[in-house]
Design an enzyme around this catalytic site. Structure first.
Site, PDB file in Angstrom:
ATOM      1  CG  ASP A 111      -1.858   1.222   1.287  1.00  0.00           C
ATOM      2  OD1 ASP A 111      -2.456   1.451   0.151  1.00  0.00           O
ATOM      3  OD2 ASP A 111      -1.997   1.871   2.401  1.00  0.00           O
ATOM      4  CG  ASP A 135      -1.396   8.586   2.138  1.00  0.00           C
ATOM      5  OD1 ASP A 135      -0.168   9.027   2.245  1.00  0.00           O
ATOM      6  OD2 ASP A 135      -2.339   8.953   2.670  1.00  0.00           O
TER       7      ASP A 135
END
Length: 315
Positions: free
Chosen positions: A31, A33
């Site tokens: 992932d 952010d």
């Protein structure tokens, strides 16, 4: 972490365990952010850790529910923040995955009505899916009867809901009309993700795409197909491109209900970083539960930051 329940256990990934887990992995899915960066600043040490992973021959891919950036925009941000070079094919955002899904699900020439950003429209265009809808929209008249008579494009066979800063009652009306046309059977309802809240720096948050998806689902009285995490469709997109082995793949994320849940559902090793939204207290709460649904949110391992992997990766 000790646990009173009888299910999954989450351990800090360090020392010999870290060397063994990373050494056995062929691929890592990140992932972005909250894991690699926060806003426009890279997490300290994250770029160096990914550089060492790439140098060790690991395949690095990026899986994100954010539908407001194209794959090209992500590769540019990775470059700008000093991460190893990536090609657009290494990025699996919900905008790209939604376009991929519609390209396969719609008949030739069919179009999508989009509640979403310009980036979502760009990914549809790149996939060859005609679309309309991005940008502001106004009600077509002063009365509800006018709203129900607005022209409909006969080519539209899907409504796609992503993050849309111009979401409005006018768009909701139009989406419902497409989904009701012909009894509704001929129009797909697709959402990029169900993230209900987007955290910002300083503890602030804004409503996420899941709020918009829920509004359309409520109006249409039907459930959307979701392409983003934790749905395994996003992982299936990665597998179709790189044919990776789930048993030798690590999912790295900062959210239990998206990153970790998808990884656990798909048979991946799951690694939680504490640089994003999840705390150890939340993990402990799920771990102590005997509820299978809560146990499915427990990661295999955790680190304070991706930089904690550096000692296990050598120089």
């Amino acid at each position: 972490m000790a646990a009173a329940g009888g299910g999954r256990r989450c351990r800090r990934l360090e020392g010999e365990a870290a060397r063994a887990v990373l050494g056995a992995a062929e691929a890592l899915l990140f992932d972005c952010d909250g894991v690699l960066w926060r806003g426009e600043a890279a997490v300290a040490g994250a770029a160096e850790a990914l550089g060492r992973l790439a140098a060790a021959g690991k395949r690095l891919c990026y899986v994100t529910n954010n539908s407001s950036r194209t794959r090209g925009a992500y590769t540019e941000k990775l470059r700008r923040l000093g991460f190893p070079p990536a090609e657009p094919r290494h990025v699996f955002g919900s905008a790209y995955c939604a376009a991929r899904y519609l390209r396969q699900a719609l008949p030739p020439g069919a179009a999508a009505y989009v509640l979403g950003s310009a980036a979502l429209g760009a990914e549809l265009e790149a996939a060859g899916v005609p679309h309309l809808g991005p940008g502001p929209a106004a009600l077509p008249g002063p009365a509800p009867a006018d709203w129900a008579r607005a022209p409909l494009d006969p080519a539209v066979r899907a409504v796609l809901v992503g993050f849309d800063e111009h979401f409005s009652y006018a768009k909701l009306c139009q989406a419902l009309r497409y989904l009701q046309r012909g009894g509704g059977a001929g129009c797909l309802l697709v959402g990029t993700n169900r993230d209900h809240r987007l955290p910002l720096e300083g503890g602030a948050a804004i409503p996420g795409t899941g709020c918009l998806v829920k509004a359309v689902e409520t109006a249409a009285e039907r459930e959307a197909f979701i392409v983003g995490k934790p749905n395994r469709y996003m992982f299936d997109c990665v597998v179709s491109e790189f044919n990776i082995d789930p048993a030798r793949t690590i999912m790295v994320g900062d959210r239990l209900d998206t990153d970790i849940l998808m990884g656990n559902n798909c048979g991946l090793t799951t690694l939680l970083t504490l640089t994003g939204v999840t705390t150890l207290e939340e993990v402990q709460g799920h771990q102590e539960s005997d509820c299978p649904a809560r146990q499915s949110l427990v990661p295999d391992y955790y680190v304070d930051s991706i930089a904690d992997l550096l000692p296990a990766l050598g120089d």
